[in-house]
Scaffold this motif. Structure first.
Motif, short mmCIF file in Angstrom:
data_model
loop_
_atom_site.label_atom_id
_atom_site.label_comp_id
_atom_site.label_asym_id
_atom_site.label_seq_id
_atom_site.Cartn_x
_atom_site.Cartn_y
_atom_site.Cartn_z
N VAL A 55 42.01 27.70 45.75
CA VAL A 55 41.97 26.80 44.59
C VAL A 55 40.68 27.04 43.81
O VAL A 55 39.61 27.21 44.39
CB VAL A 55 42.07 25.30 45.01
N ALA A 56 40.80 27.08 42.50
CA ALA A 56 39.65 27.35 41.64
C ALA A 56 40.05 27.15 40.19
O ALA A 56 41.23 26.95 39.89
CB ALA A 56 39.17 28.79 41.85
N CYS A 57 39.07 27.22 39.29
CA CYS A 57 39.33 27.08 37.85
C CYS A 57 38.78 28.29 37.10
O CYS A 57 37.80 28.90 37.53
CB CYS A 57 38.60 25.88 37.27
N GLY A 58 39.36 28.55 35.96
CA GLY A 58 38.81 29.53 35.02
C GLY A 58 38.62 30.90 35.65
O GLY A 58 39.51 31.44 36.32
N THR A 59 37.43 31.44 35.45
CA THR A 59 37.11 32.76 35.98
C THR A 59 37.21 32.79 37.50
O THR A 59 37.67 33.77 38.09
CB THR A 59 35.70 33.15 35.49
N SER A 60 36.80 31.71 38.15
CA SER A 60 36.86 31.66 39.62
C SER A 60 38.32 31.75 40.08
O SER A 60 38.62 32.31 41.13
CB SER A 60 36.21 30.38 40.14
N TYR A 61 39.22 31.20 39.28
CA TYR A 61 40.65 31.30 39.59
C TYR A 61 41.10 32.76 39.51
O TYR A 61 41.89 33.23 40.33
CB TYR A 61 41.43 30.42 38.60
N HIS A 62 40.58 33.48 38.54
CA HIS A 62 40.94 34.90 38.44
C HIS A 62 40.44 35.67 39.67
O HIS A 62 41.12 36.58 40.15
CB HIS A 62 40.39 35.51 37.15
N ALA A 63 39.28 35.29 40.17
CA ALA A 63 38.79 35.93 41.41
C ALA A 63 39.78 35.63 42.54
O ALA A 63 40.11 36.51 43.35
CB ALA A 63 37.39 35.42 41.76
N GLY A 64 40.27 34.39 42.56
CA GLY A 64 41.25 34.01 43.58
C GLY A 64 42.54 34.82 43.48
O GLY A 64 43.14 35.19 44.48
N MET A 65 42.95 35.11 42.25
CA MET A 65 44.17 35.92 42.07
C MET A 65 43.99 37.31 42.66
O MET A 65 44.89 37.85 43.29
CB MET A 65 44.52 36.03 40.58
N VAL A 66 42.81 37.89 42.43
CA VAL A 66 42.54 39.21 43.02
C VAL A 66 42.54 39.08 44.55
O VAL A 66 43.11 39.92 45.27
CB VAL A 66 41.18 39.77 42.53
N ALA A 67 41.92 38.01 45.04
CA ALA A 67 41.81 37.81 46.49
C ALA A 67 43.18 37.76 47.16
O ALA A 67 43.37 38.27 48.26
CB ALA A 67 41.04 36.53 46.78
N LYS A 68 44.14 37.16 46.48
CA LYS A 68 45.49 37.07 47.06
C LYS A 68 46.04 38.47 47.39
O LYS A 68 46.59 38.68 48.47
CB LYS A 68 46.42 36.34 46.08
N TYR A 69 45.87 39.40 46.45
CA TYR A 69 46.37 40.76 46.71
C TYR A 69 45.68 41.36 47.93
O TYR A 69 46.32 41.98 48.78
CB TYR A 69 46.13 41.67 45.49
N ALA A 70 44.37 41.18 48.01
CA ALA A 70 43.61 41.79 49.10
C ALA A 70 43.95 41.11 50.43
O ALA A 70 44.20 41.77 51.44
CB ALA A 70 42.11 41.71 48.81
N ILE A 71 43.97 39.77 50.43
CA ILE A 71 44.17 39.05 51.68
C ILE A 71 45.58 39.30 52.24
O ILE A 71 45.74 39.60 53.42
CB ILE A 71 43.89 37.54 51.47
#
Ligand code: M6R
Length: 369
Positions: A55-71
């Motif tokens: 869970v995150a907002c804005g740019t931090s949310y985009h980091a989370g989207m990348v993390a999903k692929y990696a995780i």
């Protein structure tokens, strides 16, 4: 105080190689495991996790989207990313074996904090990724991995984003290792690639002159579109967000494959389209698909700005402007491909005469819901 730069944002962009190196420093134990900062979670707790929410907002949310692929790729457990402001209203299914990862530069975003509190009420475990020591989000979490980006002054997040990516990669690798899905030497091989990224990034930052020229050219565009696939998709969203918040221009990011389902109708003669191309190595299929998406938009009059791995000469034929980035493994590529987009947005905003560090209507940390 801006270290010879015109804006804090440019200073912070330039600090990114060091910020990545600092975030990697001292994270690996002698056994090759990732060291979290404050942990009220045991390895057994992490082994018991059967689902992850970011869970995150804005740019931090985009980091989370990348993390999903990696995780999901490394750990092989389901991982969902959710805008913090939407999370609790949807009544997500959470329990003791759910790990909720809250990503926040400031550690004070109210939306993220409320999502975290909701997760805790439902007995989920909460792990924070944060850049601000002792802020509320890490204080209320079960464990924290601090990004060592140093203070970020500009409202637009840059170095915090790259260090959040690094922290997400480390957490993914750590989970993969303690759950026995990756061997220590496999983890070490990725860590070695991560350790090379600061040098690659320094090289890339040394070649931004062309991006500056391009910015002067694009400053009068009425819209700028961004497309990407896989981890290039969140990069496209991040490029568009930067342009909106700094240059007050209409910008939108799309998954490249979605273009033909509607957005391609937006393309007109001269519409700038920034295309984030995956590496030809490893997942060549994906790269080829993006290249055909580039051809599609170009055939409809788009002016293409192509971000591709250096040496990928075939894309040159479809690029009105080519921005080569150093070769990096696919999942780590956002550490490179995001950077020209940060510079582009900053320079377009400056060329339009805006206050780059303090865009209108925005605050550095959003402490209201
Ligand atoms: O401090 P946080 O990471 O929780 O902040 C989240 C967003 O408000 C933040 O990333 C915002 O989108 C930036 N201004 C983007 O550059």
């Amino acid at each position: 105080e801006k270290g010879g730069h015109d804006y804090f944002m440019l200073k912070e962009i330039a600090e990114q190689p060091q910020a990545i190196a600092d975030t990697l420093l001292g994270r690996l134990s002698e056994r090759g495991e990732i060291v979290l900062d404050e942990v009220r979670l045991t390895d057994q707790d992490l082994r018991d996790v059967d689902k992850i929410f970011i869970v995150a907002c804005g740019t931090s949310y985009h980091a989370g989207m990348v993390a999903k692929y990696a995780i999901e790729h490394w750990v092989r457990i389901p991982c969902e990313v959710e805008l913090a402001s939407e999370f609790r209203y949807r009544d997500p299914i959470l329990d003791r074996s759910t790990l909720v990862v809250a990503i926040s530069q400031s550690g004070e975003s109210m939306d993220t904090l409320m999502a975290l509190r909701h997760a805790k009420e439902q007995k989920a475990r909460v792990l924070a990724i944060c850049n601000t020591n002792g802020s509320t989000i890490p204080r209320e979490s079960d464990a924290v991995l601090y990004t060592h980006g140093g203070p970020e002054i500009a409202v637009a997040s840059t170095k915090a984003f790259l260090t959040q990516l690094v922290a997400c990669y480390l957490i993914g690798l750590h989970l993969a290792q303690i759950r026995g899905v990756m061997y220590a030497d496999e983890v070490a091989a990725v860590v070695e690639k991560l350790q090379q990224t600061p040098d690659s990034l320094r090289t890339l930052l040394g070649r931004m002159e062309e991006v500056r020229e391009l910015a002067r050219d694009l400053k009068t565009a009425s819209t700028v579109l961004f497309i990407g696939r896989h981890v290039g998709y969140p990069v496209a969203l991040e490029g568009a967000l930067k342009l909106k918040e700094l240059a007050y221009m209409h910008a939108e990011g799309f998954a490249a494959g979605e273009l033909k389902h509607g957005p391609i109708a937006l393309i007109d003669e001269g519409t700038p389209v920034v295309c984030v191309v995956p590496s030809p190595a490893g997942r060549g299929v994906m790269r080829d698909k993006v290249v055909s998406n580039i051809q599609e938009v170009r055939a409809r009059g788009a002016r293409t700005i192509v971000i591709a791995e250096e040496g990928d000469e075939d894309v040159r034929a479809f690029a009105d402007h080519l921005i080569p980035v150093p070769a990096t493994p696919t999942l780590l590529a956002p550490l490179m491909t995001t950077v020209p987009l940060q510079v582009l947005a900053c320079e377009i905003a400056a060329a339009r005469g805006h206050d780059v560090d303090q865009p209108r209507n925005l605050a550095k940390s959003v402490t209201v819901e």
